[in-house]
Structures are given as structure tokens and as C-alpha cells.
Design an enzyme around this catalytic site. Structure first.
Site, mmCIF file in Angstrom:
data_model
loop_
_atom_site.group_PDB
_atom_site.id
_atom_site.type_symbol
_atom_site.label_atom_id
_atom_site.label_comp_id
_atom_site.label_asym_id
_atom_site.label_seq_id
_atom_site.Cartn_x
_atom_site.Cartn_y
_atom_site.Cartn_z
ATOM 1 N N CYS A 1 -3.056 68.480 -24.439
ATOM 2 C CA CYS A 1 -2.642 68.302 -25.864
ATOM 3 C C CYS A 1 -2.251 66.959 -26.469
ATOM 4 O O CYS A 1 -1.396 66.487 -25.323
ATOM 5 C CB CYS A 1 -1.873 69.326 -26.276
ATOM 6 N N CYS B 1 4.571 74.210 -24.170
ATOM 7 C CA CYS B 1 3.857 73.040 -24.308
ATOM 8 C C CYS B 1 2.354 73.264 -23.807
ATOM 9 O O CYS B 1 2.034 74.032 -22.807
ATOM 10 C CB CYS B 1 4.421 71.988 -23.363
ATOM 11 N N CYS C 1 12.471 54.898 -32.629
ATOM 12 C CA CYS C 1 11.978 56.290 -33.285
ATOM 13 C C CYS C 1 13.113 56.555 -34.745
ATOM 14 O O CYS C 1 12.040 56.869 -35.789
ATOM 15 C CB CYS C 1 12.428 57.447 -32.429
ATOM 16 N N ASP D 1 2.856 59.408 -10.832
ATOM 17 C CA ASP D 1 3.193 60.804 -11.260
ATOM 18 C C ASP D 1 2.823 61.437 -9.694
ATOM 19 O O ASP D 1 2.135 62.652 -9.634
ATOM 20 C CB ASP D 1 1.904 61.277 -12.107
ATOM 21 N N CYS E 1 2.101 59.939 -33.787
ATOM 22 C CA CYS E 1 3.318 59.219 -33.830
ATOM 23 C C CYS E 1 2.812 57.740 -34.423
ATOM 24 O O CYS E 1 1.898 57.233 -34.189
ATOM 25 C CB CYS E 1 3.522 58.937 -32.350
ATOM 26 N N CYS F 1 6.434 63.841 -34.174
ATOM 27 C CA CYS F 1 5.842 64.604 -33.128
ATOM 28 C C CYS F 1 6.645 66.073 -32.999
ATOM 29 O O CYS F 1 5.903 66.832 -32.548
ATOM 30 C CB CYS F 1 6.370 63.913 -31.896
ATOM 31 N N CYS G 1 12.508 59.442 -37.812
ATOM 32 C CA CYS G 1 10.982 60.028 -37.529
ATOM 33 C C CYS G 1 11.167 61.110 -36.779
ATOM 34 O O CYS G 1 11.627 61.347 -35.528
ATOM 35 C CB CYS G 1 10.242 59.046 -37.111
ATOM 36 N N CYS H 1 3.972 69.411 -33.322
ATOM 37 C CA CYS H 1 3.672 70.317 -32.157
ATOM 38 C C CYS H 1 3.143 71.845 -32.581
ATOM 39 O O CYS H 1 3.858 72.331 -33.102
ATOM 40 C CB CYS H 1 4.977 70.279 -31.151
ATOM 41 N N CYS I 1 1.265 65.258 -30.290
ATOM 42 C CA CYS I 1 2.398 64.563 -30.616
ATOM 43 C C CYS I 1 2.221 63.198 -30.425
ATOM 44 O O CYS I 1 3.038 62.095 -31.163
ATOM 45 C CB CYS I 1 3.610 65.004 -29.489
#
Length: 373
Positions: free
Chosen positions: A264, A237, A211, A157, A271, A217, A214, A221, A267
């Protein structure tokens, strides 16, 4: 979304000449070393991300990156690792879990009191940039001991790297509808890191997406930032608003933030795949300073020196004291939904009315208005 200095690379040198059998053996050994260093899984991929370039550009063109100009600042280097680090032919992609040892962590995270500060799970311990970079460097050192000098750069990152796309292609999981990487064995509660190398290691096979239909998420939110499956408008976000955004948080979004003062996890909390999330294999991410249950009024009382001291070695430190107070002021204002007029909260806010920052004063006034309604 954090920007940090990349790990120093070893001197550029001709790639080690290894036989195919030696490369297979090396790849297998790298995975073993990775596990020994605290990574939950390590896999390899090539550098072709041409399939992801159009989606990245469309996201940028829509302005969904908000103030994160670094997302658009490096042209095609983000989707072309060999342009970022010349000579790169493979990417070693690794994931490291960060959850505490609590089998019922999801239930606990849904039950924070209105006056409790909610900080994203990943940020309650040591700064993951430092932890992963150190261990990726150790992994690179082990490779060099086996092969001799080779060209590499290690990141987490911290550079224009499409980490999720690379991890997905390496087979560590698939991109969920919330845009985070998901694993059938480990959910999404982990960090990603990678080493770009000039060694032609054998590549791993991607997994399929799981996924299905579904939309948990998307549905949960708080700010409806997931505008469509696999698309997040960062400007809405809460992680962006409390970490990346400078200045004022849009008034219309403040009530939706609740008591989330740094990031946060909603989501991920809802899941279904995160029932398989795994605890950390290293102790660096253990909760520090009671940040899993701290009261907002206590954190709001920290002066800048205290904030810097308490957040030493934490990813939270980089947002600075002003944004820290801004975020908590919003949380204290939102506590009025259950604790309107609470004298302790109101007094804490009033004590900040003369703060030197206009941004802090603005959010404090907004918070006091919520308690006066």
C-alpha cells in the site's frame, strides 16, 4: 520488512590506516561513485543508535510487529551495528529512487478502477534486494581498490539493521510520521541500503524534521495503522497484511484493503513532500508484465507455475501463490462496492472454490458473499 541473505563481506582485516585528509577525500569520492552507480545520495554516520533503542523495544513490547518475529530475534544487534558486524565504526547509508518517469504519478495512482490490481510502486519492477546489493557491492569494490582490503558488510532490508535510524543520522532525511524516511529533495519514494565498514570516515550532519503539523499520512491510512505520529501497528498495515501475514486476513480488515493486492502506498501518495519525489536513475524498476494496470481477474487466473514464471526476479514472488490468490480474492470481493454481481468477477471466484488451499477457499467464499449482498 523483507528478509534476505546479506551481501558477502570481504575478509576481516585491520582497518586501512589513512590520514584525516585521505579519509575526507575518500568520503567525497564514495559519494561520487555512489551517484555513478545509480544511488541518488550517499552519506556516512557513526554507529551510535542508543537514542533509538527504547523506541524499538516499546514497539516490540506493544506487539506492533505482529508475526514478524525477525524484528525481535536479534536482541540489541539491530540497534548496535558493531555487535552485528564486529569492527564496524561507520555506516555508509545510501538511497535509490524507484519511481517511473511520470511527473503526474500521484494522480495516476489515485485513479485505479475497482477491478484493477493495485500493487505498490516499488514492487512493479525487479527485486530491489538484488539491485541494491549488487550496486552496494560494486561500491565496496571501488573502495577496496582505493584503500586495500577492509572489513565490511552490505545490506538492504536484509538483516537486523535500523536502516531508517541510520539514514536519518547520516543526514539522508528525517523519519516521517508514517515512520518512513523523508527527504526535502526526494520525498520518500526510494530504497535504503547500507555498508557497515571498519574505516573511520568523516560523518555527515543530520537534517532537521519537516513534517510540522501535517497529519496527511495518518488521516489517509485506510486501516488506521498509524496509531500515533511515528508509530505504526503493523498488524493493521495493508503492506503487512498482504505481504508478511500468513494465513487468513482478519475479516474486519478485508473491506478496508480495497483492491490493493500487494502493499500500500497511500501514506506516501498523500504526503506533501512527495511532490518532490524523483524518478529512478536505473532502469531496473521499470514496470514489468503490465503490473501498473493489470485486471485482478487476469492475475487471479494464473496457476502456480505461471505465477512463479511471471514473478521471476520480482519481490512479489516470495509471498507465494497461495497468498497471491488470497490477496486477489479480497480485492475481487471489495470490487463489489462498484461492480456487485459482475459476471466475470463472480465466475473467476467460482473457479477457485475447489482450490487445494483452505486459506484461498475461505477468502473466495468471503468475496462471493460480498457480491451476493
Amino acid at each position: 520488512m523483507n528478509a534476505a541473505e546479506p551481501q558477502k563481506n570481504s575478509p576481516v582485516s585491520p582497518p586501512p590506516r589513512l590520514t584525516d585528509d585521505a579519509l575526507v577525500a575518500l568520503a567525497a569520492q564514495i559519494k561520487i561513485w555512489g551517484r555513478e552507480l545509480g544511488f541518488a545520495e550517499v552519506r556516512m554516520t557513526d554507529v551510535d543508535l542508543s537514542h533509538a533503542e527504547a523506541g524499538l523495544q516499546a514497539w516490540l513490547d506493544a506487539g506492533y510487529h505482529g508475526e514478524m518475529q525477525y524484528m525481535a530475534a536479534h536482541g540489541t544487534k539491530r540497534s548496535r551495528p558493531a555487535e552485528l558486524v564486529p569492527g564496524t565504526v561507520r555506516v555508509i547509508s545510501a538511497r535509490m529512487s524507484y519511481l517511473p518517469e511520470d511527473p503526474d504519478w500521484r494522480t495516476a495512482e489515485r485513479q485505479h478502477a475497482a477491478d484493477t490490481a493495485v500493487i505498490s510502486l516499488y514492487a512493479r519492477g525487479r527485486d530491489y534486494h538484488k539491485v541494491l546489493r549488487q550496486r552496494l557491492q560494486q561500491l565496496a569494490d571501488k573502495i577496496r581498490e582505493r584503500t586495500g582490503e577492509f572489513g565490511y558488510r552490505a545490506f538492504t532490508d536484509s538483516a537486523p539493521v535500523m536502516e531508517v535510524a541510520l539514514a536519518e543520522k547520516a543526514g539522508l532525511g528525517w523519519r516521517g510520521k508514517h515512520t518512513l524516511l523523508l527527504s526535502r529533495e526526494a520525498g520518500s519514494m526510494f530504497f535504503l541500503g547500507e555498508i557497515l565498514v571498519d574505516i573511520p570516515l568523516p560523518v555527515d550532519t543530520p537534517t532537521g524534521a519537516h513534517c510540522g503539523q501535517c497529519t496527511s499520512c495518518i488521516d489517509v491510512c485506510p486501516t488506521k495503522a498509524i496509531v500515533a505520529p511515528y508509530q505504526v501497528d503493523a498488524r493493521r498495515c495493508i503492506s503487512y497484511l498482504t505481504i508478511e501475514l500468513h494465513g487468513s486476513i482478519p475479516v474486519e480488515l478485508r473491506p478496508l484493503i480495497g483492491n490493493r493486492i500487494y502493499g500500500c502506498d497511500d501514506c506516501q501518495l498523500f504526503c506533501p513532500w512527495n511532490k518532490f519525489a524523483q524518478p529512478a536513475l536505473v532502469d531496473d524498476f521499470a514496470v514489468r508484465h503490465g503490473l501498473d494496470h493489470a485486471r485482478m481477474v487476469h492475475l487471479f487466473a494464473w496457476d502456480e507455475a505461471t505465477f512463479l514464471r511471471m514473478m521471476e526476479g520480482s519481490p512479489i514472488r516470495r509471498i507465494g501463490h497461495e497468498s497471491w490468490l488470497r490477496n486477489i480474492a479480497v480485492g475481487l470481493g471489495n470490487a463489489a462496492s462498484q461492480l456487485r454481481g459482475d459476471p466475470v468477477i463472480v465466475a473467476a471466484l467460482q473457479n477457485r472454490l475447489t482450490h487445494s488451499s483452505e486459506v484461498v477457499r475461505e477468502h473466495v467464499l468471503w468475496a462471493l458473499e460480498q457480491h451476493a449482498c
